[in-house]
Scaffold this motif. Structure first.
Motif, PDB file in Angstrom:
ATOM      1  N   HIS A   1       2.514  28.214  30.930  1.00  0.00           N
ATOM      2  CA  HIS A   1       3.403  27.741  31.810  1.00  0.00           C
ATOM      3  C   HIS A   1       4.917  28.397  31.086  1.00  0.00           C
ATOM      4  N   LEU A   2       5.326  28.259  30.583  1.00  0.00           N
ATOM      5  CA  LEU A   2       6.153  29.765  29.813  1.00  0.00           C
ATOM      6  C   LEU A   2       6.185  30.788  30.443  1.00  0.00           C
ATOM      7  N   GLN A   3       5.268  31.978  30.662  1.00  0.00           N
ATOM      8  CA  GLN A   3       5.336  32.698  31.239  1.00  0.00           C
ATOM      9  C   GLN A   3       5.390  32.342  33.388  1.00  0.00           C
ATOM     10  N   ILE A   4       5.231  31.476  33.732  1.00  0.00           N
ATOM     11  CA  ILE A   4       5.436  30.657  34.839  1.00  0.00           C
ATOM     12  C   ILE A   4       7.094  30.788  35.116  1.00  0.00           C
ATOM     13  N   LEU A   5       7.037  29.560  34.103  1.00  0.00           N
ATOM     14  CA  LEU A   5       8.603  29.587  34.606  1.00  0.00           C
ATOM     15  C   LEU A   5       9.565  30.928  33.826  1.00  0.00           C
ATOM     16  N   SER A   6       8.918  32.100  33.371  1.00  0.00           N
ATOM     17  CA  SER A   6       9.618  33.199  33.219  1.00  0.00           C
ATOM     18  C   SER A   6       9.781  33.535  34.746  1.00  0.00           C
ATOM     19  N   VAL A   7       8.608  34.087  35.458  1.00  0.00           N
ATOM     20  CA  VAL A   7       8.709  34.253  37.044  1.00  0.00           C
ATOM     21  C   VAL A   7       9.814  33.125  38.451  1.00  0.00           C
ATOM     22  N   VAL A   8       9.202  32.126  38.117  1.00  0.00           N
ATOM     23  CA  VAL A   8      10.051  30.695  38.982  1.00  0.00           C
ATOM     24  C   VAL A   8      10.434  29.606  37.538  1.00  0.00           C
ATOM     25  N   SER A   9      12.152  29.798  37.883  1.00  0.00           N
ATOM     26  CA  SER A   9      12.842  29.609  36.477  1.00  0.00           C
ATOM     27  C   SER A   9      11.859  27.510  37.251  1.00  0.00           C
ATOM     28  N   ALA A  10      12.517  26.976  35.981  1.00  0.00           N
ATOM     29  CA  ALA A  10      12.366  25.401  35.920  1.00  0.00           C
ATOM     30  C   ALA A  10      13.055  24.703  36.641  1.00  0.00           C
ATOM     31  N   GLY A  11      14.460  25.308  36.923  1.00  0.00           N
ATOM     32  CA  GLY A  11      15.123  24.594  38.249  1.00  0.00           C
ATOM     33  C   GLY A  11      14.461  25.014  39.940  1.00  0.00           C
ATOM     34  N   GLN A  12      14.322  26.413  40.206  1.00  0.00           N
ATOM     35  CA  GLN A  12      14.043  26.709  41.454  1.00  0.00           C
ATOM     36  C   GLN A  12      12.226  25.313  41.556  1.00  0.00           C
ATOM     37  N   LEU A  13      11.522  25.791  40.655  1.00  0.00           N
ATOM     38  CA  LEU A  13      10.475  25.002  40.769  1.00  0.00           C
ATOM     39  C   LEU A  13      11.111  23.259  41.027  1.00  0.00           C
ATOM     40  N   ARG A  14      11.358  23.077  40.182  1.00  0.00           N
ATOM     41  CA  ARG A  14      12.278  20.966  40.535  1.00  0.00           C
ATOM     42  C   ARG A  14      12.162  20.909  41.976  1.00  0.00           C
ATOM     43  N   ARG A  15      13.226  22.237  42.179  1.00  0.00           N
ATOM     44  CA  ARG A  15      13.656  22.375  43.985  1.00  0.00           C
ATOM     45  C   ARG A  15      12.943  22.079  44.654  1.00  0.00           C
ATOM     46  N   MET A  16      12.005  23.412  44.995  1.00  0.00           N
ATOM     47  CA  MET A  16      10.697  23.234  46.053  1.00  0.00           C
ATOM     48  C   MET A  16      10.006  22.385  45.891  1.00  0.00           C
ATOM     49  N   PHE A  17       9.461  21.811  44.862  1.00  0.00           N
ATOM     50  CA  PHE A  17       8.606  20.517  45.197  1.00  0.00           C
ATOM     51  C   PHE A  17       9.011  19.011  45.810  1.00  0.00           C
ATOM     52  N   GLU A  18      10.562  19.234  45.236  1.00  0.00           N
ATOM     53  CA  GLU A  18      11.776  17.676  45.248  1.00  0.00           C
ATOM     54  C   GLU A  18      11.701  18.001  47.055  1.00  0.00           C
ATOM     55  N   GLN A  19      11.377  19.363  47.824  1.00  0.00           N
ATOM     56  CA  GLN A  19      11.474  19.087  49.331  1.00  0.00           C
ATOM     57  C   GLN A  19      10.294  19.277  49.102  1.00  0.00           C
ATOM     58  N   ARG A  20       8.901  20.078  48.949  1.00  0.00           N
ATOM     59  CA  ARG A  20       7.883  19.852  49.128  1.00  0.00           C
ATOM     60  C   ARG A  20       7.105  19.320  48.307  1.00  0.00           C
ATOM     61  N   ARG A  21       6.142  18.453  48.459  1.00  0.00           N
ATOM     62  CA  ARG A  21       5.143  17.845  46.944  1.00  0.00           C
ATOM     63  C   ARG A  21       3.820  18.667  47.702  1.00  0.00           C
ATOM     64  N   ASN A  22       3.963  19.779  48.671  1.00  0.00           N
ATOM     65  CA  ASN A  22       2.416  20.356  49.361  1.00  0.00           C
ATOM     66  C   ASN A  22       2.677  22.006  49.030  1.00  0.00           C
ATOM     67  N   PHE A  23       4.061  21.930  48.896  1.00  0.00           N
ATOM     68  CA  PHE A  23       4.220  23.619  48.239  1.00  0.00           C
ATOM     69  C   PHE A  23       3.319  24.144  47.592  1.00  0.00           C
ATOM     70  N   ASP A  24       2.686  25.495  48.306  1.00  0.00           N
ATOM     71  CA  ASP A  24       1.962  26.685  47.455  1.00  0.00           C
ATOM     72  C   ASP A  24       2.926  27.474  46.783  1.00  0.00           C
ATOM     73  N   LEU A  25       2.754  27.042  45.523  1.00  0.00           N
ATOM     74  CA  LEU A  25       3.280  27.883  45.056  1.00  0.00           C
ATOM     75  C   LEU A  25       2.618  29.712  44.534  1.00  0.00           C
ATOM     76  N   ARG A  26       1.999  29.113  44.820  1.00  0.00           N
ATOM     77  CA  ARG A  26       0.672  31.349  44.716  1.00  0.00           C
ATOM     78  C   ARG A  26       1.963  32.077  46.220  1.00  0.00           C
ATOM     79  N   ARG A  27       2.599  31.429  46.820  1.00  0.00           N
ATOM     80  CA  ARG A  27       3.068  32.631  47.715  1.00  0.00           C
ATOM     81  C   ARG A  27       4.437  33.068  46.870  1.00  0.00           C
ATOM     82  N   LEU A  28       4.650  32.391  46.033  1.00  0.00           N
ATOM     83  CA  LEU A  28       5.551  32.597  44.765  1.00  0.00           C
ATOM     84  C   LEU A  28       5.175  33.838  44.182  1.00  0.00           C
ATOM     85  N   LEU A  29       3.950  33.288  43.055  1.00  0.00           N
ATOM     86  CA  LEU A  29       3.447  33.819  42.098  1.00  0.00           C
ATOM     87  C   LEU A  29       2.704  35.039  43.353  1.00  0.00           C
TER      88      LEU A  29
END
Length: 623
Positions: free
Chosen positions: A251-279
């Motif tokens: 979890h920490l390693q993923i947060l080092s690439v996509v911050s917790a704030g970014q993660l929260r905002r992306m999934f608040e806007q789209r619950r079905n967001f595909d995170l693999r595109r960013l990782l």
């Protein structure tokens, strides 16, 4: 990130707590180190009620260095009230999950499915209650009724085989994010992810949390960090807390690439967001992390493993790393070799969390950085324990070899950096090159023994003037070379002065040990030798160490913590001992009596105290 092609032949750079409650939650107050007490008359008893230490909060990157004094002036040693590293607080087992936010199941729940859900939930709970984990020491402890018994002994049967652990990361909507097994076909992965998401959702609908499922010798551990779910499948027989800790690091390693704030905002806007595109370019970091977690005992004990070095040489190097007053907003300056820290320079009154250091070291030693054609890179990285919602800039350069075969280069463009990441992801061999033979050595995964003398410089800053930081790092590199310090470091590594063996202690029957200084939040240990020079034997010993650590700290639901724990197997005897200044885990021949383990423990503590200046990073400059 950026890379510049080298003008010289390519090279692959080398790579490489227990808390003490303090009065102030903002600083580490190290305890007074007393002479090591004898354990000859100790009994196994409760460590006592531990006081949970408040998390240490530090300023975000934009204010972290605003209070520094004197510009380039440095104090030669840290303040007694400060610590270089933040100590990991003891966490009650009921709150070890620490889920942030509210996890909610996303499965539709028709009324006619309630009975089937209840039956499934009840069956899973029965498996949890029936399985007797060896980590619950009270289930297996042979209690001696005689008052003369000094150490309770646990009979432990290690695993016969150690198949690769499997890790899964998915979103709370059931979309896959990461799967550690590269050979898993898409249909199988989809089915597995669907089952995991359904199981978690069933318990969440009932207001409960699914922690683990025991199926024979296999344990499936769950960690919920909404909007992400983490799962580990393991048959190694390790405590539940170990694989849960691995999932925390994922979890920490993923947060080092996509911050917790970014993660929260992306999934608040789209619950079905595909995170693999960013990782898509970050998989090498995750694979490298999982490889390190398998062998790195510093990560398992929430501490740091520093390079053994002459204290005068370490101090001379550290003094050069203190930034000048012209370099604004510098956060940390770190020198690394063989994947271990040589020294660390930091702002006054600011400590760094060991997990942030491990994430940073893992990132700079991942194949996408190691195998690139550049010797310097810019990395935007989030340090989750420092500030999980912001990024800092990490400038990474591998210093020139003393034989002149390598020279520092200017970082390349971000586009070239992204291409290097993409190439690393498309070529599985770059991250699968960790064969078992290399894993069994003292160097971290991915580091060739012939490249161990190279030194990496990491400057972490919030300064947007990247050119100023780059110029300063090049000046530091030149000073280290001109003063002969870089040559001295390389020679110490090549001569083997940075390693030691159990033979250096001269303790009969001693095979290996791990000593953790609780005040410094650092460990030291000898290299793995016979009979632990094969991967599976090394895995067996590490699992035993982890079992001791889990029992002593009551990480998996035991009724109490312990001061002393002894485990005997057919291959070895291991003992764990905790005091206020240190923790010690050691392995001996199974044919030796318990008194030999006690004598070895006292001999180790005396030797480490004598060699403490070389083994630990004690006094580093601040600015």
């Amino acid at each position: 990130m950026s890379h510049t092609p080298r003008r010289s032949p390519s090279r692959v750079p080398s790579r490489s707590s227990t808390p003490v409650p303090g009065r102030s939650p903002a600083r580490l107050a190290p305890p007074l180190v007393r002479p090591a007490p004898s354990v000859s008359s100790l009994r196994v008893y409760s460590h006592g009620s531990s006081v949970a230490q408040s998390p240490i909060h530090v300023s975000p990157p934009d204010t972290a260095v605003s209070g520094r004094e004197g510009g380039g002036e440095s104090s030669s040693t840290s303040s007694v009230a400060e610590g270089i590293l933040v100590q990991e607080p003891d966490v009650e087992v009921d709150t070890i999950d620490g889920e942030q936010g509210n996890a909610t199941g996303l499965m539709d729940s028709p009324a006619n499915d309630e009975d089937s859900k209840k039956n499934l939930r009840d069956q899973l709970r029965r498996t949890l209650s029936k399985k007797e984990s060896f980590t619950d020491i009270s289930k297996f402890r042979q209690r001696h009724k005689e008052k003369t018994a000094a150490i309770d002994e646990v009979i432990h049967i290690p695993a016969d085989k150690y198949p690769p652990r499997q890790y899964f990361v998915l979103t709370d909507a059931g979309k896959p994010v990461f799967i550690s097994d590269r050979d898993t076909n898409s249909d199988g992965a989809t089915s597995m992810i669907g089952v995991v998401q359904a199981l978690v959702s069933i318990f969440l609908d009932d207001g409960d949390k699914l922690r683990c499922i025991n199926a024979g010798s296999t344990r499936i551990v769950f960690l919920l960090r909404p909007p992400l779910y983490y799962v580990c499948v393991s048959a190694w027989g390790e405590p539940e807390s170990v694989t849960r800790f691995h999932l925390e690091y994922l979890h920490l390693q993923i947060l080092s690439v996509v911050s917790a704030g970014q993660l929260r905002r992306m999934f608040e806007q789209r619950r079905n967001f595909d995170l693999r595109r960013l990782l898509g370019g970050a998989e090498p970091f995750l694979y490298s992390l999982l490889a390190r977690l398998e062998w790195d005992l510093a990560m398992s004990t929430s501490s740091l493993h520093c390079l053994k070095l002459d204290p005068i040489l370490r101090k001379s190097v550290a003094d050069i790393l203190v930034p000048t007053s012209k370099i604004k907003d510098m956060l940390y300056v770190i020198l690394v070799a063989q994947g271990r820290i040589i020294t660390l320079v930091r702002p006054r009154k600011h400590s760094i969390h060991p997990s942030d250091l491990h994430i940073l070291v893992n990132t700079i030693h991942s194949p996408s950085i190691l195998n690139s054609s550049a010797s310097a890179s810019w990395l935007p990285v989030c340090l989750p324990k420092f500030n999980s919602s912001a990024f800092v800039n990490a400038y990474v350069m591998f210093l020139p070899r003393t034989d002149g075969r390598d020279t520092p280069q200017t970082p390349a463009t971000p586009a070239e950096s992204e291409d290097a990441l993409a190439e690393a992801v498309s070529d599985p061999d770059t991250t699968e090159s960790r064969d078992d033979a290399s894993s069994a050595q003292s160097l971290p995964v991915g580091i060739a023994a012939t490249r161990g003398a190279e030194v990496g410089l990491v400057a972490v800053s919030a300064n947007p003037d990247l050119e100023a930081v780059r110029g300063w790092c090049e000046t530091v590199s030149q000073r280290l070379a001109s003063d002969g310090l870089l040559r001295s470091l390389s020679q110490a590594i090549m001569r083997g002065d940075t390693e030691y063996t159990v033979a250096n202690l001269g303790v009969p029957g001693l095979r290996h040990f791990v000593y953790k200084s609780r005040s410094h939040v650092q460990i030291t240990m000898p290299v793995f030798e016979e009979p632990y020079n094969s991967p599976n034997k090394k895995r067996r010993l590490i699992t035993l160490y982890q079992t001791l650590f889990d029992a002593i700290h009551a990480k998996s639901g035991q009724e109490r913590t312990l001061k002393l724990q002894y485990i005997r197997t057919s291959q070895e005897s291991v003992m764990g001992w905790i005091t206020q200044p240190f923790e010690l885990y050691l392995a001996l021949s199974p044919h030796l009596p318990k008194s030999a383990a006690v004598g070895a423990a006292n001999a180790i503590s005396r030797w480490v105290q004598k060699e403490e200046k070389r083994l630990f990073l004690r006094d580093a400059p601040v600015f």
